[in-house]
Design a protein around this motif. Structure first.
Motif, PDB file in Angstrom:
ATOM      1  N   GLU A  25      42.832 -17.003  40.630  1.00  0.00           N
ATOM      2  CA  GLU A  25      42.620 -17.545  41.970  1.00  0.00           C
ATOM      3  C   GLU A  25      41.721 -16.622  42.799  1.00  0.00           C
ATOM      4  N   THR A  26      41.977 -15.329  42.736  1.00  0.00           N
ATOM      5  CA  THR A  26      41.156 -14.375  43.489  1.00  0.00           C
ATOM      6  C   THR A  26      39.700 -14.419  43.029  1.00  0.00           C
ATOM      7  N   ILE A  27      39.483 -14.478  41.728  1.00  0.00           N
ATOM      8  CA  ILE A  27      38.111 -14.476  41.201  1.00  0.00           C
ATOM      9  C   ILE A  27      37.391 -15.765  41.605  1.00  0.00           C
ATOM     10  N   ARG A  28      38.108 -16.889  41.553  1.00  0.00           N
ATOM     11  CA  ARG A  28      37.497 -18.165  41.990  1.00  0.00           C
ATOM     12  C   ARG A  28      37.155 -18.121  43.468  1.00  0.00           C
ATOM     13  N   ASP A  29      38.017 -17.525  44.242  1.00  0.00           N
ATOM     14  CA  ASP A  29      37.790 -17.437  45.683  1.00  0.00           C
ATOM     15  C   ASP A  29      36.535 -16.606  45.980  1.00  0.00           C
ATOM     16  N   ILE A  30      36.389 -15.477  45.290  1.00  0.00           N
ATOM     17  CA  ILE A  30      35.186 -14.639  45.479  1.00  0.00           C
ATOM     18  C   ILE A  30      33.937 -15.417  45.061  1.00  0.00           C
ATOM     19  N   THR A  31      34.031 -16.167  43.968  1.00  0.00           N
ATOM     20  CA  THR A  31      32.879 -16.950  43.502  1.00  0.00           C
ATOM     21  C   THR A  31      32.512 -18.026  44.526  1.00  0.00           C
ATOM     22  N   ASP A  32      33.528 -18.660  45.112  1.00  0.00           N
ATOM     23  CA  ASP A  32      33.259 -19.658  46.158  1.00  0.00           C
ATOM     24  C   ASP A  32      32.502 -19.041  47.322  1.00  0.00           C
ATOM     25  N   ARG A  33      32.879 -17.831  47.701  1.00  0.00           N
ATOM     26  CA  ARG A  33      32.268 -17.230  48.885  1.00  0.00           C
ATOM     27  C   ARG A  33      30.935 -16.544  48.581  1.00  0.00           C
ATOM     28  N   PHE A  34      30.872 -15.822  47.460  1.00  0.00           N
ATOM     29  CA  PHE A  34      29.685 -15.005  47.177  1.00  0.00           C
ATOM     30  C   PHE A  34      28.732 -15.635  46.151  1.00  0.00           C
ATOM     31  N   GLY A  35      29.092 -16.765  45.594  1.00  0.00           N
ATOM     32  CA  GLY A  35      28.163 -17.494  44.743  1.00  0.00           C
ATOM     33  C   GLY A  35      28.442 -17.417  43.257  1.00  0.00           C
ATOM     34  N   GLU A  56      23.829 -18.539  43.406  1.00  0.00           N
ATOM     35  CA  GLU A  56      23.710 -19.884  43.959  1.00  0.00           C
ATOM     36  C   GLU A  56      24.983 -20.279  44.704  1.00  0.00           C
ATOM     37  N   ASP A  57      24.795 -21.131  45.719  1.00  0.00           N
ATOM     38  CA  ASP A  57      25.915 -21.711  46.456  1.00  0.00           C
ATOM     39  C   ASP A  57      26.831 -20.675  47.100  1.00  0.00           C
ATOM     40  N   ALA A  58      26.242 -19.568  47.535  1.00  0.00           N
ATOM     41  CA  ALA A  58      27.033 -18.568  48.264  1.00  0.00           C
ATOM     42  C   ALA A  58      27.098 -18.977  49.726  1.00  0.00           C
ATOM     43  N   ASP A  59      28.191 -18.650  50.397  1.00  0.00           N
ATOM     44  CA  ASP A  59      28.195 -18.886  51.838  1.00  0.00           C
ATOM     45  C   ASP A  59      28.039 -17.576  52.614  1.00  0.00           C
ATOM     46  N   ARG A  60      27.842 -16.494  51.896  1.00  0.00           N
ATOM     47  CA  ARG A  60      27.502 -15.225  52.543  1.00  0.00           C
ATOM     48  C   ARG A  60      26.729 -14.360  51.558  1.00  0.00           C
ATOM     49  N   ARG A  61      25.923 -13.484  52.120  1.00  0.00           N
ATOM     50  CA  ARG A  61      25.162 -12.574  51.265  1.00  0.00           C
ATOM     51  C   ARG A  61      25.108 -11.209  51.942  1.00  0.00           C
ATOM     52  N   VAL A  62      25.345 -10.162  51.175  1.00  0.00           N
ATOM     53  CA  VAL A  62      25.265  -8.793  51.694  1.00  0.00           C
ATOM     54  C   VAL A  62      23.821  -8.320  51.558  1.00  0.00           C
ATOM     55  N   ILE A  63      23.280  -7.817  52.649  1.00  0.00           N
ATOM     56  CA  ILE A  63      21.916  -7.272  52.631  1.00  0.00           C
ATOM     57  C   ILE A  63      22.036  -5.750  52.496  1.00  0.00           C
ATOM     58  N   PRO A  64      21.435  -5.179  51.439  1.00  0.00           N
ATOM     59  CA  PRO A  64      21.556  -3.728  51.213  1.00  0.00           C
ATOM     60  C   PRO A  64      21.092  -2.931  52.436  1.00  0.00           C
ATOM     61  N   GLN A  65      21.870  -1.918  52.814  1.00  0.00           N
ATOM     62  CA  GLN A  65      21.583  -1.125  54.007  1.00  0.00           C
ATOM     63  C   GLN A  65      21.695   0.358  53.698  1.00  0.00           C
ATOM     64  N   GLU A  66      20.858   1.157  54.335  1.00  0.00           N
ATOM     65  CA  GLU A  66      20.986   2.609  54.227  1.00  0.00           C
ATOM     66  C   GLU A  66      22.308   3.084  54.812  1.00  0.00           C
ATOM     67  N   THR A  67      22.688   2.507  55.953  1.00  0.00           N
ATOM     68  CA  THR A  67      23.952   2.863  56.605  1.00  0.00           C
ATOM     69  C   THR A  67      24.563   1.600  57.194  1.00  0.00           C
ATOM     70  N   GLY A  68      25.851   1.449  57.054  1.00  0.00           N
ATOM     71  CA  GLY A  68      26.530   0.316  57.686  1.00  0.00           C
ATOM     72  C   GLY A  68      26.597  -0.913  56.824  1.00  0.00           C
ATOM     73  N   LYS A  69      27.019  -2.014  57.448  1.00  0.00           N
ATOM     74  CA  LYS A  69      27.294  -3.243  56.708  1.00  0.00           C
ATOM     75  C   LYS A  69      26.508  -4.389  57.323  1.00  0.00           C
ATOM     76  N   ARG A  70      25.899  -5.171  56.479  1.00  0.00           N
ATOM     77  CA  ARG A  70      25.233  -6.352  56.998  1.00  0.00           C
ATOM     78  C   ARG A  70      25.486  -7.525  56.066  1.00  0.00           C
ATOM     79  N   VAL A  71      26.146  -8.543  56.600  1.00  0.00           N
ATOM     80  CA  VAL A  71      26.474  -9.737  55.827  1.00  0.00           C
ATOM     81  C   VAL A  71      25.866 -10.922  56.564  1.00  0.00           C
ATOM     82  N   VAL A  72      25.116 -11.734  55.847  1.00  0.00           N
ATOM     83  CA  VAL A  72      24.430 -12.849  56.506  1.00  0.00           C
ATOM     84  C   VAL A  72      24.699 -14.158  55.785  1.00  0.00           C
TER      85      VAL A  72
END
Lengths: 189, 189
Positions: B47-57, B159-175
């Motif tokens: 269930e956890t792995i499916r949930d991550i796939t739903d969100r992150f693609g 594919e079909d992600a509803d969020r994507r992490v953008i690599p950052q030198e410092t901090g967190k960026r999710v779009v």
């Protein structure tokens, strides 16, 4: 130990995190780090890692501390913090290597547990993402170390082991290291 | 899916192994496998792995079965079993790659839990040790996949992600992935 590579585990919930923390430490040992620093409350993991080192060899040091933030801030060398939010490992691995193992500068590799304070992102010379996907801090550490050392860690020899596994196509073979030494001599290696 | 890479987790104790099994599945997904097969009793990890796939693609498939031995025996393709008793990964990775991804033959990667029956050693075309040291099945899987794909898995698009992490030198960026797409177009990439 001027060029040592040290893995620092931040965060540990006794019980729930025991296996993950143990695996972080065992992975650090198996894949070429010199030392792991665990939180004070991770005594069970520390004991397991020391026990494996006693049996399968070293040198590898296990240390416990409760000043992870200050330790990282005061680190004299390079700090790489592994996080899915960081720069892509394939983009920064050469720079990290140049700033540490290549020039004999100590490298601290910070591996988070659940929630890592923002301090670590700021204190790090490199925030590194082994993919920008959520997976496993153990997997991230493993790929990071294998790339840092460019596979050389796999050729490591172990000292003071009381058993050695001999690679086999099928099955299991565990020997006394002296026996393994004699066998290798017989192979003409 | 003729050239798929599938990770099969053998053995799972509910409760005790939940996080390790989840991390095996998430590592398989993040590092380029197409599918993970978990034991029937690992529903929470699935269930956890499916949930991550739903969100992150994806695409990435999670399957549960209770016939791990027969499934492995009947696999039409190459079987690599990861074990600390196996041949050194640096010695066999090119052969495994030639017998699987290079020629479009499906590859089954068997990742053990605690005690793996001898059947798996015998059914495997390759028993592979990512070091012959005790560490972590998650770490072993990660290094194995990174070497199998020679780093190409790190360039994967999701594919079909509803969020994507953008690599950052410092901090967190999710779009939102659409926003990320627009930004990359703006960078002229």
């Amino acid at each position: 130990m001027n060029d040592e590579v040290v893995v620092l585990r931040y965060g540990h919930r006794p019980g729930r995190d025991d296996r993950m923390t143990t695996h972080v430490g065992l992975t650090a040992r198996a894949l070429g780090a010199d030392r792991v620093i665990l939180p004070d409350n991770a005594g069970q993991s520390a004991e397991t890692i020391r026990d494996i080192t006693d049996r399968f060899g070293g040198p590898f040091a296990v240390e416990q501390r409760d000043d992870q933030r200050a330790f990282t801030r005061n680190w004299e060398g390079t700090v790489a913090h592994l996080t899915m939010y960081g720069e892509r490992v394939q983009d920064v691995e050469a720079d990290v290597r140049a700033d540490s193992v290549d020039e004999g500068t100590p490298l601290l590799v910070v591996v988070g547990g659940e929630k890592v304070p923002f301090d670590f992102y700021e204190e790090a010379d490199y925030n590194v993402g082994v993919t920008n996907q959520p997976h496993s801090e153990v997997a991230g550490l493993a790929v990071f170390l294998d790339r840092l050392f460019e596979g050389a860690e796999l050729e490591r020899e172990w000292e003071d082991a009381d058993r050695r596994v001999i690679p086999q196509e099928t099955g299991k073979r565990v020997v006394d290291p002296d026996e393994a030494e004699a066998e290798r001599a017989g192979d003409g290696e």
